[in-house]
Scaffold this active site. Structure first.
Site, mmCIF file in Angstrom:
data_model
loop_
_atom_site.group_PDB
_atom_site.id
_atom_site.type_symbol
_atom_site.label_atom_id
_atom_site.label_comp_id
_atom_site.label_asym_id
_atom_site.label_seq_id
_atom_site.Cartn_x
_atom_site.Cartn_y
_atom_site.Cartn_z
ATOM 1 N N ASP A 13 16.103 -51.977 -31.865
ATOM 2 C CA ASP A 13 15.764 -50.995 -30.829
ATOM 3 C C ASP A 13 16.832 -50.877 -29.751
ATOM 4 O O ASP A 13 16.525 -50.601 -28.593
ATOM 5 C CB ASP A 13 14.409 -51.357 -30.168
ATOM 6 C CG ASP A 13 13.302 -51.452 -31.203
ATOM 7 O OD1 ASP A 13 13.341 -50.673 -32.163
ATOM 8 O OD2 ASP A 13 12.400 -52.296 -31.033
ATOM 9 N N ASN A 38 10.909 -50.034 -41.825
ATOM 10 C CA ASN A 38 10.569 -50.795 -40.614
ATOM 11 C C ASN A 38 11.437 -50.328 -39.441
ATOM 12 O O ASN A 38 11.125 -50.604 -38.288
ATOM 13 C CB ASN A 38 10.739 -52.306 -40.829
ATOM 14 C CG ASN A 38 12.079 -52.686 -41.463
ATOM 15 O OD1 ASN A 38 12.827 -51.836 -41.943
ATOM 16 N ND2 ASN A 38 12.377 -53.967 -41.479
ATOM 17 N N HIS A 41 14.503 -44.891 -35.796
ATOM 18 C CA HIS A 41 15.687 -44.360 -35.126
ATOM 19 C C HIS A 41 15.397 -42.962 -34.587
ATOM 20 O O HIS A 41 15.025 -42.062 -35.321
ATOM 21 C CB HIS A 41 16.873 -44.358 -36.097
ATOM 22 C CG HIS A 41 17.254 -45.753 -36.524
ATOM 23 N ND1 HIS A 41 18.201 -46.031 -37.464
ATOM 24 C CD2 HIS A 41 16.789 -46.957 -36.116
ATOM 25 C CE1 HIS A 41 18.301 -47.344 -37.614
ATOM 26 N NE2 HIS A 41 17.452 -47.933 -36.806
ATOM 27 N N THR A 130 6.206 -55.321 -39.061
ATOM 28 C CA THR A 130 5.796 -53.921 -38.984
ATOM 29 C C THR A 130 4.748 -53.592 -40.061
ATOM 30 O O THR A 130 4.303 -52.451 -40.155
ATOM 31 C CB THR A 130 7.016 -52.986 -39.177
ATOM 32 O OG1 THR A 130 7.597 -53.260 -40.448
ATOM 33 C CG2 THR A 130 8.059 -53.214 -38.097
ATOM 34 N N THR A 239 13.507 -60.477 -39.708
ATOM 35 C CA THR A 239 13.162 -59.603 -40.818
ATOM 36 C C THR A 239 13.686 -60.278 -42.089
ATOM 37 O O THR A 239 14.294 -61.352 -42.019
ATOM 38 C CB THR A 239 13.719 -58.175 -40.597
ATOM 39 O OG1 THR A 239 13.139 -57.315 -41.578
ATOM 40 C CG2 THR A 239 15.241 -58.121 -40.684
ATOM 41 N N THR A 301 5.639 -48.727 -34.834
ATOM 42 C CA THR A 301 4.286 -49.270 -34.733
ATOM 43 C C THR A 301 3.612 -48.970 -33.397
ATOM 44 O O THR A 301 2.448 -49.296 -33.212
ATOM 45 C CB THR A 301 4.300 -50.802 -34.925
ATOM 46 O OG1 THR A 301 5.175 -51.365 -33.940
ATOM 47 C CG2 THR A 301 4.813 -51.183 -36.304
ATOM 48 N N LEU A 332 21.900 -48.109 -19.726
ATOM 49 C CA LEU A 332 22.341 -48.657 -18.440
ATOM 50 C C LEU A 332 21.537 -48.013 -17.300
ATOM 51 O O LEU A 332 21.214 -48.665 -16.303
ATOM 52 C CB LEU A 332 23.843 -48.379 -18.258
ATOM 53 C CG LEU A 332 24.489 -48.902 -16.980
ATOM 54 C CD1 LEU A 332 24.453 -50.426 -16.946
ATOM 55 C CD2 LEU A 332 25.935 -48.415 -16.854
ATOM 56 N N SER A 413 26.364 -45.329 -23.278
ATOM 57 C CA SER A 413 25.401 -44.246 -23.423
ATOM 58 C C SER A 413 24.529 -44.211 -22.179
ATOM 59 O O SER A 413 23.973 -45.228 -21.777
ATOM 60 C CB SER A 413 24.573 -44.501 -24.684
ATOM 61 O OG SER A 413 23.368 -43.800 -24.614
#
Ligand code: IMO
Ligand code: MG
Length: 430
Positions: A13, A38, A41, A130, A239, A301, A332, A413
């Site tokens: 994430d 799972n 995006h 998940t 995972t 989820t 940020l 970003s």
């Protein structure tokens, strides 16, 4: 010519979707190489929001080839549903722009059920998965009894493979006191979906090698994050795949030389969904505030994500395990307006100071972060498109992160929008 692999540098994430989408403009081919549906995006393009779980993010852009590699575990029904959902949003998907590795392992309903059963608490450790069947499908792959995509093209011999698989799974079911699976039901589940997914099937290793030789630019899209890696992560709270950059080669069938620049994605703070250690987690108002401002709810989820300060010790480690050349730092702007910001710079463990994250589950649970306190900034970083737009103190925060993790920030970003991105170094230019 450089290819680029994008991997999560924390617990998933990190905002990989946006960065991959942004980079895909320069790519010819976008490849998923591990994990399955799972992943979650999110891509924001103009007024449209696309939520992808299984399909490579390049799929929303016309004239890009999207590839699902052999390292992915593929739920054929989830693939068909995602293709349909995107078609409704106006994205056209066909063999022209999507290929799926013939040797990809399939996720079946029996895997989803087993995943949910284990998570229910009546059977062993709860990981907080998940419940997509990811772990059980990888188990069958490594256990050499999995059904793979190519098996759907040979329905007569599929029955035999199902029998072999059920020998194992029905023994487990009996052990749990549950009804056995009927081979006929599994056969129907697969035969019914075969015509929807087989059109995309290809020998991906060969396709990618051809593309590479033709000078095409390949972008590898990682799912999850390095700390969820089955070897290098917070085992057993991980995972079931390798999420580090090295997997891009194995999970697609290209040699390691084909991978190129490794871009790690890290949030300016830390989040985690599911169980497991998280040294810089905040259990207070500040943690709540980060979660609220950052909209920290899972795409897949809907679960609330746990939030905490940026942990430089962890990211420094994932910079090494993934061979990260540069970082894309995301979100940020969520730290805008905080009076003080903390960065985890090391740990105390049983009276000692250490500069790495220990491997054992017990020690991972016991470490206490050592913080460096940082004065916040009052201006806004949201939507900034150049360094000059950033408050001086925010620049200082980014510079300090670079120093602590031992990798440069190549991309910053500043909002979910594609254009709100500051580029320091173009990953495709090596
Ligand atoms: P993206 O690609 C965050 C977590 C689950 C659980 C553990 C194991 O969106 O960053 P699994 O279902 O994979 O067996 O669950 O891994 N997890 C993720 N956390 N982002 C993801 O993907 C994740 N995919 C799995 O919450 O802790
Ligand atoms: Mg996610």
């Amino acid at each position: 010519m450089a290819n680029v692999v994008v991997v999560g540098a924390q617990w998933g994430d990190e905002g990989k979707g946006k960065i991959v989408d942004w980079l895909s403009e320069q790519a010819d081919v976008v490849v998923r190489f591990q994990g399955g549906h799972n992943a979650g995006h999110t891509l924001v393009i103009g007024d449209k929001v696309y939520k992808l779980s299984l399909l490579p993010s390049g799929v929303v852009r016309p004239s890009k080839l999207s590839v699902i590699g052999n390292g992915v575990v593929l739920d054929p029904h989830a693939l068909a549903a995602e293709v349909e959902r995107l078609s409704e949003q106006g994205v056209s998907i066909s063999r022209d722009n999507l290929r799926v590795a013939e040797n990809a392992t399939l996720i079946l309903s029996i895997h989803r059920e087993l995943d949910a059963l284990r998570e229910s608490g009546s059977a062993g450790t709860k990981i907080g998965t998940t419940k997509r069947g990811i772990g059980p499908a990888y188990e069958d792959k490594v256990g050499r009894r999995a059904i793979r995509l190519m098996d759907l093209a040979d329905l007569p011999s599929l029955r035999e493979k199902i029998d072999r698989l059920l020998t194992h799974h029905n023994a487990l079911r009996r052990g749990f006191g549950l009804d056995e699976f009927k081979p006929e039901e599994i056969y129907e589940e697969l035969a019914s979906v075969a015509p929807k997914v087989l059109p995309y099937m290809d020998a991906v290793w060969r396709l990618l090698d051809d593309e590479r030789r033709a000078g095409k630019r390949i972008l590898f899209e990682g799912a999850q994050g390095a700390l969820l890696d089955v070897d290098h992560g917070t085992y057993p709270f991980v995972t079931s795949s390798n999420t580090v950059a090295g997997q891009a080669a194995t999970g697609s069938g290209l040699g390691p030389g084909g991978v190129g620049y490794v871009l790690g994605i890290a949030k300016a703070y830390t989040t985690r969904v599911g169980e497991g250690p998280f040294p810089t987690e905040l259990h207070d108002e500040t943690g709540e505030l980060i979660g609220r401002k950052g909209k920290e709810f899972g795409v897949v989820t809907g679960r609330k994500r746990r939030c905490g300060w940026f942990d430089a010790t962890l990211v420094r480690q994932t910079v090494r395990t993934s061979g990260i050349d540069g970082i894309a730092l995301t979100k940020l702007d969520i730290l805008d307006g905080f009076e003080t910001i903390k960065i985890g710079v090391g740990y105390r463990l049983d009276g000692q100071t250490i500069d790495y994250f220990p491997a054992s589950q017990g020690a991972q649970g016991r470490v206490e972060p050592i913080y460096e306190e940082f004065e916040g900034w009052s201006g806004s970083t949201a939507g900034a498109r150049s360094w000059a737009d950033l408050p001086a103190q925010a620049v200082k925060y980014v510079r300090r992160i670079e120093e602590l993790i031992g990798a440069p920030v190549a991309v910053l970003s500043t909002s979910p929008e594609r254009e709100d991105t500051i580029l320091m170094k173009n990953p495709f230019e090596g």
